[in-house]
Structures are given as structure tokens and as C-alpha cells.
Write an enzyme that holds these catalytic residues in place. Structure first.
Site: not given
Lengths: 259, 380
Positions: B339, B364
Site C-alpha cells: 500500500h 495468550e
């Protein structure tokens, strides 16, 4: 209340759509086939009525074999069952013949109320609900942005370009709805699982007592003479402000009925 | 390959993500606001009840179905995906797995429908994966038969929303042979002494709810113990093992979102007189992004399928989480590169993906912890 919702499978209006070069019908092979958007609002309205007044919601579709996918998806939103009118001889049917077939199927279902999208994104004819009401001898309440049911009395706000009209009728009736009427729900996973088990009855022209010659290309009252792709988008209109710019802008907005 | 119902669910969530989440999420992200309206609609679709039985108001699906939904949400936005992930696999799931019938009856109906959110308080300012480092303590006051909790928790997702009703707090409840005994205790929101600190200023996941929590002589009934006393460590390990599969699905979704956005951009952006997608430099980048995404998806599909059929999945969950999070970071970097300058502008989704990707290698269980888990499982 027995409600039947008309659902049509159409090529996704957000993707490229084509007519077939051989017979000028919709090219379903190259399309992403989806439930006609306006029909999702019809389903939602029927489900809301069932939640409020009880009863049963049936999906009615006329279409080729692959329309079964859209029927299953419609059922996953919550309707009880579906009827699929499926017959190779239906290919090429005009609106008038389609209304004959759907009316025959509706007569077997004996609904109090038929709800349809106000138009389909492929043909955009807006004529089917009127034709069906005529064939069924039912009231035609079309173009609703609001529907209220009080016993056997139906009242709609009929959306017009200037505002709305209040129209009242008794059941049985055919109501067609715009996308202003509600916000359709997304199917839940439970709904998706349950849809698999819901009954889908398939009816042929023979089941409906209709001769194949009355439908399809042979029975069509209209024909596509020629077709061409939409011309490329034109450049917009430029308004130079020489003191009258504001007026010209408002004139444009009025001409397009934005104000 | 998804089966017919999983595919139907995937398509439904994909439509929802594009129609409901995509148009408004950038503003929530920019303003750091929690998207209550989106969460309400996800609740109406039953997403919070996906892996729970109908008896508790669930959808009767499984953990695989939940991960399918998480992946599709993350393809558009990670904040709503992590809100769902944390609400289900960290919030409601431990209560469903370890709770008494009474605890389930109290909490599950509202959590499973998504009307309310629960949070899981494990991490502390000075402790993450190392259970021995836990400082938050809970002492049973025998006179009143209450737990008295003191300490603090850090980075707790969904702990401070208007609809958060309870936090499961891991606390030290004693010591046996020099090892800390850890138990999990349910602390309802609003309990005196339980304070939710202001939201963090985060690099990513800016539309999700994350707080530090403090506990000053917080008293809850002894019956609020979740599962067995002293089993807290085993319980949260099981919770985290499952959660890793969901995070892998989330990371796969982000990686797929990078492919989607890059493909779109490569077709419309012109350079040197043609779409940049015509250049092999861009084609190869996107092909590699697709390969990474596909393998990450296969990894979480395998781990989730094992979980659902009751097979061992600990190693596969760690592999899926490790791989998916690392490739998500890579894809986000590549998508931003494709981009160009626009990729550095917050209004472009790939900028959000880039900011949202890094936490996946941390939350986690860090990548290092995943490697530890895998090595241990291999017998090292």
C-alpha cells in the site's frame, strides 16, 4: 396467520451481471447467485408478524435447481417451510407467465398474506405483486415502508416519491415491501442447522396443472429483442459559482428529487 | 474444508463483518470506543453462544464453529474478533467447564447470549505465563465464609465494559511444599474494593476493552470458588490451550484480510502506466501471503478438529497459534508495504491490521512460550 413470502434468486447486484448471448436470459452460470435483496426484508417482516401474532411462514420460490441454495438460506433466517416450483419448461418465462405459476402455487398454500420484495434487482419490473393480487382476487398493498396488522385488517404506509400514502385492506392480501420497512436479521448458527431439517416441497408444472406451452419462451407475452451493456458512466455536471451557484445546486437537487 | 453448515456460518459472518463492522469500525478505533452496537448485533446472531449447548441458551455448535466466526470477523477487524474470543473462550468457557450448576445457572444464560460479558483475570503487572510469579492473594475468612482478595491484574480483556458482569480471578490461595496453590474465584463487577482502572492506550485492538484491575480487601462468598481449590493452574492451562486455537483463527483472519486488501489495491493502483498487480514484485508478495494464510488455516483447522473430537490438541494448538500469529505479522508488514504511503495512514484497513498484528505474538502465550510448549511436548 398463514404467510407466504416470495423469494427469488438473482445474480448479485454488487458483482458483474450478464445476459446470455444465446437466449437473452440472465446468465446464472457466471453470476454469484443470491437472494433478491428486497426479499430479505419481506422475510424479516413475515418473521416479525409471526413473532407478534403467531402463525406460519412459508417461502415460495420459482427457479432452477440452484435456487435451492437461496431457499435454504432463507429458511435459516427462521421461516417454517418452503415450496420450490421447479420445471425445466419454466426457463424463459415472462412476468405474466411467472405470475400464473406463482398464483397456482399460492392457491395450494391458501395464505392469508403474501409478502414480496417490491422489486427484484435483476428485472426491476415491480409488476409481480400486482399480477398475483389480481389472479388471487386479493388486495394489492404495494410498495410498503410500514405494515401493521390488526386482526384481518392490514394497513401500510405506501412509499411514494413525495412521501407516503396510508392504504388499508383486509386479508387475503399481497403486500410488497421496500428496504425501508425493517432491518433483516442475520441467520444464527442454530437457524442454519435447523434449516437443513425444514421441509422443502418441490412442485412441477404438472403438479400445478399448468401446460408447459403456457410458460417458457413459447408462452411468453414479451420478448427481449436486443440487449447491450450499460454505457460507461458519464462525467458529472460542473456548476461554476458565478453568483448563482447555490440556486443551480438546489435546482439540480430538486430535479433529482433529493429535496 | 468446511462442511455445509460451517460454510453457511462463515458466509453469514462475512456478510455481517462487511455490512455492519467495516463501515463504522475505523471511527471506534480512532476514538478508542467500544462498539456496543456491533456487539449487540453479534449477540442477536448467537455468536457468543456458538460452542455452548442449547440448554444454556447456546447455539449447540462447537469450538470449531466459534473459530470460523472469529476468523471471518478478524478478516475485517480484530477488535471485535478478540472481544468475541475473550468473551467466549476466556469468559464463559471456564464457567461452563468448571462451574457448579448454581454458578452456571447464574452466569451462563446472560454470557451465552452475549447480553453480558465475563473476563478472565490471569496476567498481573509482574506475572504472565510463570505461575509461580502470581501475587494476587485470596484468603478464606472462616468467620464470614468469604474470600478476601488483594492484588491486581493487568491487560484484562472485556473487564470494564458497561455490560461486564463478572471476572474470574486467578489468585494464590495457599502454599504446598513451597509451591503456590492457585485457585480461580468469580468476582462480580461492582463488588466493593474491586476497581477497574481506566483503559490502556494500546498500539492496536483499539476498539476492544482492556483494563488493569485492582482488588483491595474484596470480599466474595466462599461459593464463588470456580472449580476445585488449588486446581486453578490446571484450569487456566486448559483454558489457554483452547484459547490458542481461537487466537490462531483470529490471526489467520487478519492474514487473510491482508491478502484481500492487497489484492484489491494491486488491481486499482497504477504505477508506470499499469496496475501494480501486473508486476511480479507485487504478485510474488501476494502469492506468499496467500500461502502463509492457507497453511495457518490448515493448522488451526487441525487443532480445532482434534479438540472437537476429544483428541490431544495441546501441541497442535501451540503450533497453530505460533505459526498463525507470526505469519499475521509478516502479512501485515507486506500488505502495508504494498500500500506504500497509504499503508501508513490509519484510515486504511491494512494500517489497522499492522497495528493489530503484533499483539498476536504476545497474548495468550508469547511465541517463546509456544515454542516451550511444543518442545516439552516433544519430550525435551
Amino acid at each position: 396467520m398463514k404467510i407466504v413470502v416470495l423469494v427469488k434468486q438473482v445474480p448479485d447486484s454488487g458483482a458483474e451481471r450478464n445476459l446470455r448471448s444465446d437466449d437473452s436470459t440472465v446468465d446464472r452460470d457466471s453470476a454469484n447467485n443470491v437472494i433478491n435483496e428486497m426479499d430479505e426484508y419481506a422475510i424479516e417482516e413475515a418473521l416479525k408478524l409471526r413473532e407478534a401474532h403467531g402463525g406460519e411462514v412459508t417461502i415460495l420460490t420459482m427457479g432452477p435447481e440452484r435456487a435451492a441454495e437461496s431457499i435454504r438460506k432463507a429458511l435459516s433466517m427462521g421461516p417454517d417451510k418452503a415450496v420450490h416450483v421447479l420445471d425445466d419448461a419454466l426457463h424463459g418465462s415472462c412476468a405474466l407467465a411467472t405470475s400464473k405459476v406463482l398464483a397456482a402455487a399460492l392457491k395450494t398454500l391458501e395464505p392469508d398474506l403474501v409478502i414480496a420484495g417490491a422489486e427484484s434487482t435483476d428485472a426491476r419490473g415491480q409488476v409481480l405483486p400486482h399480477m398475483l393480487a389480481e389472479r388471487l382476487g386479493a388486495a394489492a398493498l404495494t410498495g410498503a415502508r410500514k405494515l401493521t396488522v390488526d386482526g384481518a385488517t392490514l394497513t401500510i404506509e405506501r412509499q411514494t416519491e413525495e412521501g407516503y400514502e396510508v392504504v388499508t385492506a383486509s386479508t387475503p392480501a399481497v403486500v410488497s415491501v421496500w428496504d425501508t420497512i425493517n432491518e433483516p436479521r442475520y441467520p444464527s448458527f442454530k437457524g442454519i442447522m435447523e434449516a437443513k431439517k425444514k421441509p422443502v416441497q418441490t412442485l412441477s408444472l404438472g403438479d400445478l396443472g399448468i401446460d408447459a406451452g403456457e410458460v417458457g419462451f413459447g408462452g411468453a407475452s414479451t420478448a427481449v429483442v436486443e440487449h447491450a451493456r450499460r454505457p460507461p458512466r458519464q462525467g458529472g455536471t460542473r456548476v461554476n459559482d458565478d453568483g448563482e451557484g447555490g440556486v443551480k445546486l438546489v435546482e439540480f437537487l430538486v430535479s433529482e428529487k433529493f429535496v | 474444508m468446511l462442511n455445509e453448515e460451517q460454510e453457511a456460518l462463515r458466509q453469514t459472518v462475512a456478510e455481517f463483518a462487511h455490512e455492519v463492522v467495516a463501515p463504522v469500525i475505523a471511527e471506534h478505533y480512532e476514538k478508542h470506543t467500544f462498539p456496543y452496537d456491533i456487539i449487540r448485533q453479534m449477540s442477536k446472531m448467537g455468536l457468543f453462544g456458538l460452542p455452548f449447548p442449547e440448554q444454556y441458551g447456546g447455539m449447540g455448535g462447537d469450538y470449531f464453529a466459534l473459530c470460523v466466526a472469529i476468523e471471518e470477523l478478524a478478516r475485517v477487524d480484530s477488535s471485535v474478533a478478540i472481544t468475541l474470543e475473550a468473551a467466549v473462550s476466556l469468559g464463559a468457557m471456564p464457567i461452563y467447564r468448571f462451574g457448579t450448576e448454581e454458578q452456571k445457572a447464574t452466569w451462563l444464560p446472560q454470557l451465552v447470549t452475549g447480553e453480558a460479558l465475563a473476563a478472565f483475570g490471569l496476567t498481573e503487572p509482574g506475572f504472565g505465563s510463570d505461575a509461580g510469579g502470581a501475587q494476587t492473594r485470596a484468603v478464606l475468612d472462616k468467620a464470614s465464609n468469604e474470600w478476601v482478595i488483594n492484588g491486581s491484574k493487568a491487560f484484562i480483556t472485556n473487564s470494564g465494559t458497561d455490560v461486564t458482569v463478572v471476572v474470574a480471578v486467578a489468585a494464590v490461595t495457599g502454599e504446598t511444599d513451597g509451591r503456590k496453590e492457585i485457585s480461580i474465584i468469580l468476582v462480580p463487577s461492582g463488588t466493593p474494593g474491586f476497581h477497574v482502572q481506566p483503559g490502556y492506550s494500546k498500539v492496536g485492538w483499539c476498539a476492544s476493552d482492556t483494563h488493569e484491575l485492582t482488588f483491595d480487601d474484596v470480599r466474595v462468598p466462599a461459593a464463588n470458588l470456580l472449580g476445585n481449590r488449588g486446581r486453578g493452574f490446571a484450569q487456566f492451562l486448559q483454558t489457554l490451550d483452547e484459547g490458542r486455537i481461537a487466537i490462531a483463527a483470529l490471526a489467520t483472519g487478519l492474514a487473510q484480510g491482508c491478502v484481500d486488501e492487497s489484492l484489491r489495491y494491486a488491481k486499482q493502483r497504477h504505477a508506470f502506466g499499469q496496475p501494480i498487480g501486473n508486476f511480479q514484485a507485487i504478485q510474488f508478495k501476494i502469492a506468499d501471503m496467500e500461502v502463509r494464510t492457507h497453511t495457518a488455516r490448515l493448522a488451526w483447522h487441525d487443532a480445532a478438529a482434534r479438540l472437537v473430537r476429544g483428541a490431544d490438541f495441546k501441541r497442535q494448538a501451540a503450533i497453530a497459534k505460533l505459526h498463525a500469529s507470526e505469519i499475521a505479522v509478516t502479512n501485515a508488514r507486506e500488505a502495508t508495504q504494498i500500500h506504500g504511503g497509504y499503508g501508513f495512514m490509519n484510515e486504511f484497513p491494512v494500517a489497522r491490521f499492522w497495528r493489530d498484528s503484533k499483539i498476536l505474538e504476545i497474548g495468550e502465550g508469547t511465541s517463546e512460550v509456544q515454542r516451550m510448549v511444543i518442545a516439552r511436548d516433544l519430550g525435551l
